[in-house]
Design a protein around this motif. Structure first.
Motif: not given
Length: 268
Positions: A59-70
């Motif tokens: 769950a943390a990885l999903i949020g982290y990756l979306v944040w990285r793209v944004a």
């Protein structure tokens, strides 16, 4: 007039050529974000006494990756305005009437494609290092792409807003990275904020938060896409994305008119 598709293709090719030319910087940046997540995961695991593993890490990885793209898109969109100013093309590119939004949109889409490919590499590397279990199936991927795209609309609206402010006031791009860092912690990208009374309502207003939660529901919790599309959080995601995009376009239009009226780009 060049089509939007061709503009996107040109921008994607440009990013590819830049990546090839500065591949050492690219590799270093990728390693930085991989190590960054591993360090944060280690800290959370210590804080939770070993309870931060498996589904929580996914769950943390999903949020982290979306944040990285944004964050990458926000930074690059606003930085592109600076580059146009530096090379003397700002007035021609950004004040060219109907081309203004089209150029910005093409760049934004190209940055999304570019950073999405990069985070796939990061995801594979982190998944192998931490041995994260796959909590979703191939059937969930189309729904994930839909939610992912909708989630990225609000930070792009924010990038449009910052670009407009740069046109009007100059030298504001320095706030982009701090703003992106704030979004990492205040949107619940690393860990859900629903247990924190003050931060959770605030996170609902910010970009990313609602979309990340819906992606976690789909990919980690096993919720069906049909159930998500019929839920109030999905409606809130649509409203959030529309508001940020509208605000960005309004500020961009106002800033363009202000720059034309004041002639404030003459010093470039």
């Amino acid at each position: 007039m060049i089509s939007l598709f061709n503009m996107i293709r040109i921008e994607v090719r440009r990013e590819w050529l830049l990546s090839k030319s500065y591949w050492i910087e690219l590799v270093a940046d990728q390693l930085f974000f991989i190590l960054g997540f591993l360090v944060l995961t280690g800290l959370f695991e210590v804080a939770t006494r070993g309870q931060y593993a498996g589904a929580a890490q996914m769950a943390a990885l999903i949020g982290y990756l979306v944040w990285r793209v944004a964050g990458g898109c926000m930074d690059d969109v606003t930085h592109s305005v600076e580059e146009d100013a530096q090379w003397g093309t700002l007035e021609q590119v950004w004040l060219s009437g109907a081309q203004l939004v089209k150029v910005l949109l093409a760049r934004s889409i190209s940055f999304i494609i570019y950073y999405s490919l990069r985070v796939l590499v990061i995801a594979v590397a982190i998944g192998l290092i931490l041995r994260l279990p796959l909590t979703f199936t191939a059937a969930d991927v189309p729904g994930a792409i839909l939610l992912y795209g909708l989630t990225l609309i609000s930070p792009l609206g924010l990038a449009f807003l910052l670009s407009g402010l740069h046109l009007a006031f100059k030298n504001i791009s320095a706030i982009t990275q701090p703003l992106a860092t704030i979004l990492l912690f205040l949107t619940g990208a690393l860990t859900p904020l629903d247990g924190i009374p003050i931060l959770y309502p605030l996170s609902r207003i910010l970009p990313l938060s609602i979309g990340i939660d819906l992606l976690r529901d789909l990919l980690v919790e096993g919720a069906s896409l049909r159930h998500i599309l019929a839920s109030w959080p999905f409606v809130a995601l649509l409203i959030n994305s529309a508001l940020y995009l509208s605000a960005g376009l309004l500020v961009l239009s106002w800033a363009r008119q202000k720059a034309l009226t004041d002639g404030s780009l003459a010093h470039y």
